[in-house]
Motif scaffolding. Structure first.
Motif, PDB file in Angstrom:
ATOM      1  N   ILE A 190      13.330  22.936  58.034  1.00 41.12           N
ATOM      2  CA  ILE A 190      14.366  22.533  58.984  1.00 41.12           C
ATOM      3  C   ILE A 190      15.011  21.224  58.548  1.00 41.12           C
ATOM      4  O   ILE A 190      16.240  21.058  58.610  1.00 41.12           O
ATOM      5  CB  ILE A 190      13.764  22.387  60.393  1.00 41.12           C
ATOM      6  CG1 ILE A 190      13.308  23.756  60.912  1.00 41.12           C
ATOM      7  CG2 ILE A 190      14.770  21.785  61.356  1.00 41.12           C
ATOM      8  CD1 ILE A 190      14.421  24.763  61.072  1.00 41.12           C
ATOM      9  N   PHE A 191      14.210  20.277  58.073  1.00 45.56           N
ATOM     10  CA  PHE A 191      14.747  18.995  57.613  1.00 45.56           C
ATOM     11  C   PHE A 191      15.698  19.183  56.444  1.00 45.56           C
ATOM     12  O   PHE A 191      16.806  18.620  56.406  1.00 45.56           O
ATOM     13  CB  PHE A 191      13.592  18.072  57.232  1.00 45.56           C
ATOM     14  CG  PHE A 191      14.016  16.808  56.548  1.00 45.56           C
ATOM     15  CD1 PHE A 191      14.913  15.937  57.146  1.00 45.56           C
ATOM     16  CD2 PHE A 191      13.516  16.479  55.295  1.00 45.56           C
ATOM     17  CE1 PHE A 191      15.314  14.771  56.513  1.00 45.56           C
ATOM     18  CE2 PHE A 191      13.900  15.321  54.657  1.00 45.56           C
ATOM     19  CZ  PHE A 191      14.801  14.468  55.261  1.00 45.56           C
ATOM     20  N   GLY A 192      15.300  19.988  55.464  1.00 43.05           N
ATOM     21  CA  GLY A 192      16.189  20.242  54.325  1.00 43.05           C
ATOM     22  C   GLY A 192      17.463  20.955  54.730  1.00 43.05           C
ATOM     23  O   GLY A 192      18.553  20.623  54.240  1.00 43.05           O
ATOM     24  N   ALA A 193      17.359  21.927  55.654  1.00 39.76           N
ATOM     25  CA  ALA A 193      18.559  22.640  56.115  1.00 39.76           C
ATOM     26  C   ALA A 193      19.493  21.710  56.879  1.00 39.76           C
ATOM     27  O   ALA A 193      20.725  21.819  56.761  1.00 39.76           O
ATOM     28  CB  ALA A 193      18.148  23.824  56.992  1.00 39.76           C
ATOM     29  N   GLN A 194      18.940  20.783  57.655  1.00 42.84           N
ATOM     30  CA  GLN A 194      19.784  19.822  58.369  1.00 42.84           C
ATOM     31  C   GLN A 194      20.564  18.937  57.398  1.00 42.84           C
ATOM     32  O   GLN A 194      21.755  18.656  57.628  1.00 42.84           O
ATOM     33  CB  GLN A 194      18.925  18.958  59.291  1.00 42.84           C
ATOM     34  CG  GLN A 194      18.463  19.661  60.548  1.00 42.84           C
ATOM     35  CD  GLN A 194      17.600  18.779  61.410  1.00 42.84           C
ATOM     36  OE1 GLN A 194      16.909  17.871  60.921  1.00 42.84           O
ATOM     37  NE2 GLN A 194      17.602  19.023  62.705  1.00 42.84           N
ATOM     38  N   LEU A 195      19.911  18.499  56.343  1.00 42.01           N
ATOM     39  CA  LEU A 195      20.613  17.686  55.352  1.00 42.01           C
ATOM     40  C   LEU A 195      21.760  18.466  54.712  1.00 42.01           C
ATOM     41  O   LEU A 195      22.873  17.952  54.550  1.00 42.01           O
ATOM     42  CB  LEU A 195      19.637  17.206  54.280  1.00 42.01           C
ATOM     43  CG  LEU A 195      18.623  16.136  54.687  1.00 42.01           C
ATOM     44  CD1 LEU A 195      17.703  15.817  53.515  1.00 42.01           C
ATOM     45  CD2 LEU A 195      19.319  14.873  55.151  1.00 42.01           C
ATOM     46  N   VAL A 196      21.489  19.712  54.345  1.00 43.46           N
ATOM     47  CA  VAL A 196      22.512  20.516  53.673  1.00 43.46           C
ATOM     48  C   VAL A 196      23.698  20.765  54.600  1.00 43.46           C
ATOM     49  O   VAL A 196      24.863  20.516  54.243  1.00 43.46           O
ATOM     50  CB  VAL A 196      21.907  21.849  53.186  1.00 43.46           C
ATOM     51  CG1 VAL A 196      22.999  22.745  52.623  1.00 43.46           C
ATOM     52  CG2 VAL A 196      20.848  21.589  52.123  1.00 43.46           C
ATOM     53  N   VAL A 197      23.429  21.269  55.802  1.00 46.25           N
ATOM     54  CA  VAL A 197      24.513  21.646  56.710  1.00 46.25           C
ATOM     55  C   VAL A 197      25.287  20.416  57.189  1.00 46.25           C
ATOM     56  O   VAL A 197      26.523  20.396  57.193  1.00 46.25           O
ATOM     57  CB  VAL A 197      23.949  22.429  57.917  1.00 46.25           C
ATOM     58  CG1 VAL A 197      25.040  22.699  58.945  1.00 46.25           C
ATOM     59  CG2 VAL A 197      23.327  23.736  57.449  1.00 46.25           C
ATOM     60  N   THR A 198      24.570  19.367  57.588  1.00 46.14           N
ATOM     61  CA  THR A 198      25.230  18.188  58.155  1.00 46.14           C
ATOM     62  C   THR A 198      26.161  17.519  57.156  1.00 46.14           C
ATOM     63  O   THR A 198      27.335  17.240  57.458  1.00 46.14           O
ATOM     64  CB  THR A 198      24.181  17.182  58.647  1.00 46.14           C
ATOM     65  OG1 THR A 198      23.378  17.791  59.658  1.00 46.14           O
ATOM     66  CG2 THR A 198      24.859  15.941  59.226  1.00 46.14           C
ATOM     67  N   PHE A 199      25.692  17.286  55.949  1.00 45.72           N
ATOM     68  CA  PHE A 199      26.498  16.507  55.014  1.00 45.72           C
ATOM     69  C   PHE A 199      27.541  17.354  54.295  1.00 45.72           C
ATOM     70  O   PHE A 199      28.548  16.809  53.820  1.00 45.72           O
ATOM     71  CB  PHE A 199      25.590  15.792  54.021  1.00 45.72           C
ATOM     72  CG  PHE A 199      24.811  14.673  54.652  1.00 45.72           C
ATOM     73  CD1 PHE A 199      25.404  13.452  54.902  1.00 45.72           C
ATOM     74  CD2 PHE A 199      23.494  14.855  55.042  1.00 45.72           C
ATOM     75  CE1 PHE A 199      24.708  12.430  55.503  1.00 45.72           C
ATOM     76  CE2 PHE A 199      22.779  13.830  55.647  1.00 45.72           C
ATOM     77  CZ  PHE A 199      23.388  12.617  55.880  1.00 45.72           C
TER      78      PHE A 199
END
Length: 328
Positions: free
Chosen positions: A58-67
């Motif tokens: 979830i942390f890695g997906a948040q970084l990808v989608v957010t930025f």
């Protein structure tokens, strides 16, 4: 917004891409280590491992989608004039980005706190695999593949195999160095181990014994659980490195954006500060399209109850210090 120097938007976009790429690497590394750690566990413990690593995904997906979405956001912001609303939007975006990085460190702490739980789960699973080695083909394949790839034997050592309930209790040879262990524990340098295993020896009832008699010199004596622990800690340190890298990029973004906003204030008055009349009251700046006629209303007209006659003029000819703005 104005770019304070040449290619400022390019640098912002690169920092956002680096953040998103860091999140993608976290997902890939987690998937690889999940596959490695799964080779030590059965289906039950594998589900437990996935629940521990789910927050990392979830942390890695948040970084990808957010930025990645932030790249589109900043492309729109460069085309807009710097206003208090824009500043508020950027502040909220920075706060949300900081929350995501903070959640990443919380995920790291959760993983660090539960490393002992993962070790205990792997230990119990491997001991259960030893008990079911001769009756469950899946555990036999798992143990043989694990010991051949990792060059280990048993959970904590080769003696774990000799303590199994189904292991035949035969008398050791005179040298006292013979051990009972799967052929997968053999070192690669001892080629005769395979031939001895294939020939084997038969008991009094004519059954071929499951294990040959090996010596300490011909097997790997180290256990497989320490190898599992080393893999977990290696994964933790790699994940910590990528999280610190994401934090570093975020700090660069915060400093860079703060500098950009400061230059906006100095350049065109993003906060509209210092624009007041003689009495200290703030002036309202209204931007209008070109070739649009405006109405001039005097102070005497404002104090009168009778509506004044509307006087039209060309705003380009109106007196004022700013070319594209009318003052009320």
């Amino acid at each position: 917004m104005r770019q304070p120097f040449r290619k400022a938007s390019v640098y912002i976009a690169l920092l956002l891409i680096f953040e998103a790429f860091t999140g993608l690497l976290i997902i890939i590394i987690t998937a690889i280590y999940q596959w490695i750690l799964a080779s030590y566990l059965d289906d039950i413990e594998f589900g437990l491992l996935f629940s521990y690593l789910f927050n990392v995904y979830i942390f890695g997906a948040q970084l990808v989608v957010t930025f990645l979405c932030s790249i589109s956001l900043w492309n729109r912001l460069w085309k807009r004039r710097c206003t208090p609303n824009v500043r508020l939007m950027i502040s909220i975006w920075l706060f949300y980005s900081c929350v995501i990085i903070a959640s990443g460190f919380g995920t790291l702490w959760n993983l660090y706190y539960n490393i002992d739980v993962l070790e205990n789960s792997a230990e119990s699973a491997l001991f259960r695999g030893i008990d079911e080695y001769y009756s469950n083909p899946e555990w036999k394949l798992l143990w043989d593949g694990l010991q051949l790839r990792k060059h280990c034997c048993g959970v904590h050592g080769y003696k774990d195999w000799m303590k199994a309930d189904w292991m035949p209790r035969q008398v050791l040879n005179c040298s006292g160095k013979a051990v009972l262990a799967p052929i997968a524990c053999s070192k690669k340098s001892h080629e005769n181990s395979i031939s001895n295993y294939m020939l084997g020896s038969e008991d009094s009832e004519g059954r071929r014994e499951p294990f040959p008699s090996l010596t300490l010199d011909s097997i790997n004596t180290n256990g497989c659980l320490p190898v599992f622990t080393d893999v977990v800690w290696r994964y933790f340190y790699i994940l910590l490195l990528f999280t610190l890298l994401a934090l570093k990029f975020l700090i660069f973004l915060c400093c860079f954006i703060k500098y950009i906003l400061q230059r906006q204030n100095v350049g065109d008055g993003c906060d509209n500060s210092g624009l007041t009349d003689e009495d200290g009251r703030p002036l309202v700046m209204v931007k209008y399209p070109r070739n649009v006629r405006c109405v001039i209303v005097g102070e005497d007209d404002l104090a009168s109850d009778i509506a004044p006659d509307v006087a039209y003029c060309n705003c380009d000819d109106a007196e004022g210090e700013h070319g594209d703005y009318c003052e009320e």
